[in-house]
Design a protein around this motif. Structure first.
Motif, short mmCIF file in Angstrom:
data_model
loop_
_atom_site.label_atom_id
_atom_site.label_comp_id
_atom_site.label_asym_id
_atom_site.label_seq_id
_atom_site.Cartn_x
_atom_site.Cartn_y
_atom_site.Cartn_z
N MET A 148 6.40 51.01 36.84
CA MET A 148 7.46 50.01 36.90
C MET A 148 7.56 49.30 35.56
O MET A 148 6.62 48.67 35.11
CB MET A 148 7.10 49.03 38.04
N LEU A 149 8.70 49.45 34.91
CA LEU A 149 8.87 48.84 33.60
C LEU A 149 8.86 47.31 33.70
O LEU A 149 9.39 46.74 34.63
CB LEU A 149 10.19 49.29 32.99
N LYS A 150 8.27 46.70 32.70
CA LYS A 150 8.25 45.24 32.64
C LYS A 150 9.58 44.71 32.11
O LYS A 150 10.29 45.40 31.40
CB LYS A 150 7.12 44.79 31.71
N ASP B 163 8.53 40.14 23.34
CA ASP B 163 8.40 41.56 23.64
C ASP B 163 9.26 42.40 22.71
O ASP B 163 9.16 43.63 22.71
CB ASP B 163 8.82 41.84 25.08
N PRO C 156 8.79 46.24 19.32
CA PRO C 156 9.99 46.95 18.87
C PRO C 156 10.95 45.98 18.18
O PRO C 156 11.05 44.82 18.57
CB PRO C 156 10.60 47.47 20.17
N PRO D 195 23.82 52.22 34.41
CA PRO D 195 22.86 53.24 33.99
C PRO D 195 21.98 52.85 32.81
O PRO D 195 21.06 53.56 32.45
CB PRO D 195 23.76 54.43 33.61
N LYS D 196 22.31 51.71 32.16
CA LYS D 196 21.57 51.34 30.94
C LYS D 196 21.00 49.93 31.07
O LYS D 196 21.57 49.09 31.76
CB LYS D 196 22.50 51.38 29.74
N PRO D 197 19.89 49.69 30.38
CA PRO D 197 19.30 48.35 30.42
C PRO D 197 20.25 47.29 29.87
O PRO D 197 21.03 47.56 28.95
CB PRO D 197 18.07 48.48 29.52
N ASP E 23 17.52 43.24 32.48
CA ASP E 23 16.28 43.87 32.05
C ASP E 23 15.55 43.02 31.01
O ASP E 23 14.35 43.09 30.87
CB ASP E 23 16.55 45.25 31.45
N LEU F 129 6.40 40.07 33.08
CA LEU F 129 6.43 40.34 31.64
C LEU F 129 5.14 41.08 31.26
O LEU F 129 4.12 40.93 31.94
CB LEU F 129 6.49 39.03 30.85
N PRO F 130 5.18 41.85 30.18
CA PRO F 130 3.94 42.48 29.73
C PRO F 130 2.91 41.43 29.35
O PRO F 130 3.26 40.34 28.92
CB PRO F 130 4.36 43.30 28.51
N VAL F 131 1.65 41.81 29.49
CA VAL F 131 0.57 40.87 29.23
C VAL F 131 -0.34 41.42 28.14
O VAL F 131 -0.67 42.60 28.15
CB VAL F 131 -0.26 40.65 30.52
N TRP F 132 -0.68 40.56 27.19
CA TRP F 132 -1.72 40.90 26.23
C TRP F 132 -2.42 39.62 25.89
O TRP F 132 -1.92 38.53 26.12
CB TRP F 132 -1.12 41.56 24.98
#
Lengths: 213, 276
Positions: free
Chosen positions: B1-3, B48, B79, B199-201, B224, B253-256
């Motif tokens: 599952m994308l963040k 991100d 990115p 179809p797109k983010p 997204d 959200l992604p975690v670091w």
């Protein structure tokens, strides 16, 4: 302080090596960039980056004689290699992007497009941060959580079935290979250089392997 | 599952970084100022993705923009998308060689289909971000504006957006000109302009004043990613705190761990490479 390293980033004209170099610099590693087969054969450590089509990239490697140089370095001289994104895919047995094409064969599985039957309505390419599940034995993921986020951008993937090495996976429809390691061979489908501290730690772990060599 | 994603957008104008309010630009400071006052490389660990847009209205110095981009993106490990005034594949290539992973296009979406196709075939669809500036008329009708929001395009915004989804772009950046820089929050009604099956983010932009606004955007399943270009609202630890509050609210959200950086990475830094 940066130290001159015996790490060579392979430049074969595919994709952005700038950000990989920026991450290595940040880690204090002054890697060299080369498209010279002789330099590659002599390197203790190789990094194979890449963005783009499997076929174009494989042809580019072959035209420059880099495929043989990589195989000689990795298989005969036991140099360490890290393939990133397309670089990992090129290490597979074959790819089906733009027609079937043989790969370097350092990882015995093929690379195919995400299968709509598996992923349903999910969007392709698979772009963004996603969770990677690694095993405690993994060297690349040392110091990281067993489930950590990394940045992906790809439409083709390798399935893990039958692989003997250490496999870390991500789920997009079904499990695919997010990272692979066996002896001196390392590969990530995601971009560690675009994955914040998680990616920097992973790259550092790869560099540390170079140190142990 | 994308963040989901939290994006910071930097607006560049002839050597300076800008604040924009309803597309009127105000000079804030140059690259040196941005680095010393915002500790930008540290802020980048709270996002991100980074978008850098050259919004210079008159003649551009593309080389100077590329140099700024290189300097900004050194030490930024997410990115990066860049754009503003891209009219040729070569211009796009220069941005990609200066640290960008994706190229943002706006006006060419409506008048230069060949460029969009060339960019996609040369660098891949995932490399092309279609940016759309949207404004509401007094009677509440949404329309798309091109050329930095100076030309109103005929046809409904919904029609324009649907048309863009059929082009070879990897994602769509929806920007509200009415909310731009106001701090009043996103115009979530803009999302009703999207086709039923998207179809797109989608990246939502324009109007963020605080973390609650970011959360409102991210809570919508059609979104997204959320973007903000407001430098002052996220001064100091602002962005870091906003990110934490989103994670505390359960936003995926992604975690670091930034601590990893200090503890793990900085330790015995010199031992990582063997001397030749």
């Amino acid at each position: 302080m940066t130290i001159k390293s015996n790490l060579t980033v392979i430049d074969y004209g595919m994709g952005n090596i700038w950000s990989v170099l920026s991450a290595l610099r940040y880690l204090g590693c002054d890697a060299r960039v080369s498209s010279d087969p002789d330099v590659i054969v002599q390197s203790a450590s190789l990094l194979l980056p890449g963005v783009g089509s499997f076929r174009k990239a494989m042809v580019a490697l072959q035209e420059k004689g880099l495929d043989q140089a990589i195989l000689e370095a990795v298989q005969t001289k036991e140099s360490k290699i890290l393939g990133i994104c397309l670089g990992m895919q090129l290490m597979g047995s074959r790819g089906s992007e733009d027609g079937d094409m043989i790969g370097l064969g350092l990882i015995p599985n093929p690379v195919d497009k995400f299968n709509p039957q598996e992923i349903g309505t999910a969007k392709v390419p698979h772009i963004g941060f996603d969770l990677v599940h690694s095993s405690p034995e993994s060297t690349l993921f040392r110091g990281l959580s067993r489930a950590a986020d990394f940045y992906f951008v790809h439409s083709y993937r390798m399935l893990p079935g039958g692989l003997k090495g250490n496999v870390s996976t991500c789920v997009y429809g079904s499990d695919f290979v997010a990272a692979y390691e066996q002896d001196n061979i390392y590969a990530t489908q995601f971009h560690p250089e675009k994955s914040q501290t998680n990616g920097l730690v992973l790259l550092k772990n790869f560099l540390a392997q170079e140190h142990d060599a | 599952m994308l963040k989901k994603r939290l994006i910071f957008t930097l607006l560049y104008n002839d050597g300076y970084f800008m604040l924009s309010r309803n597309f009127r630009l105000q000079k804030v400071g140059d690259l040196h100022w941005l680095k010393s006052n915002y500790n930008f490389s540290h802020i980048s660990f709270s996002i991100d993705e980074l978008i850098v847009l050259d919004v210079t209205r008159g003649e551009r110095n593309a080389n100077a923009f590329c140099e700024s981009l290189k300097s900004l993106t050194e030490g930024c490990f997410v990115p990066i998308a860049a754009g503003g005034g891209v009219r040729t594949t070569e211009q796009a290539r220069s941005l990609l060689r200066s640290g960008a992973d994706k190229v943002v296009v706006n006006t060419p979406l409506f008048e230069n289909e060949t460029l969009i196709e060339e960019l996609a075939s040369e660098f891949g669809q995932q490399c092309v971000v279609g940016s759309v500036d949207i404004k509401r008329t007094l009677d509440g009708v949404y329309q798309v504006w091109s050329h930095y929001g100076s030309q109103c395009l005929p046809g409904s915004a919904a029609y324009r957006i649907e048309e863009i989804t059929t082009k070879p772009v990897g994602e769509i950046y929806l920007n509200s000109m009415d909310r731009d820089g106001t701090g009043q929050g996103y115009d979530l009604n803009m999302l009703n302009l999207l086709p039923k099956v998207m179809p797109k983010p989608v990246i939502l932009a324009g109007g963020v004043g605080n973390a609650i606004h970011l959360a409102e955007g991210l809570a919508d399943p059609r979104v997204d990613a959320v973007a903000t270009a407001h430098l002052f609202n996220f001064v100091g630890d602002g962005l870091k705190q906003a990110r934490q509050s989103l994670i505390d609210r359960g936003v995926d959200l992604p975690v670091w761990d930034i601590q990893l950086l200090e503890q793990h990475l900085r330790s015995n830094k010199t031992a990582q490479c063997i001397p030749t």
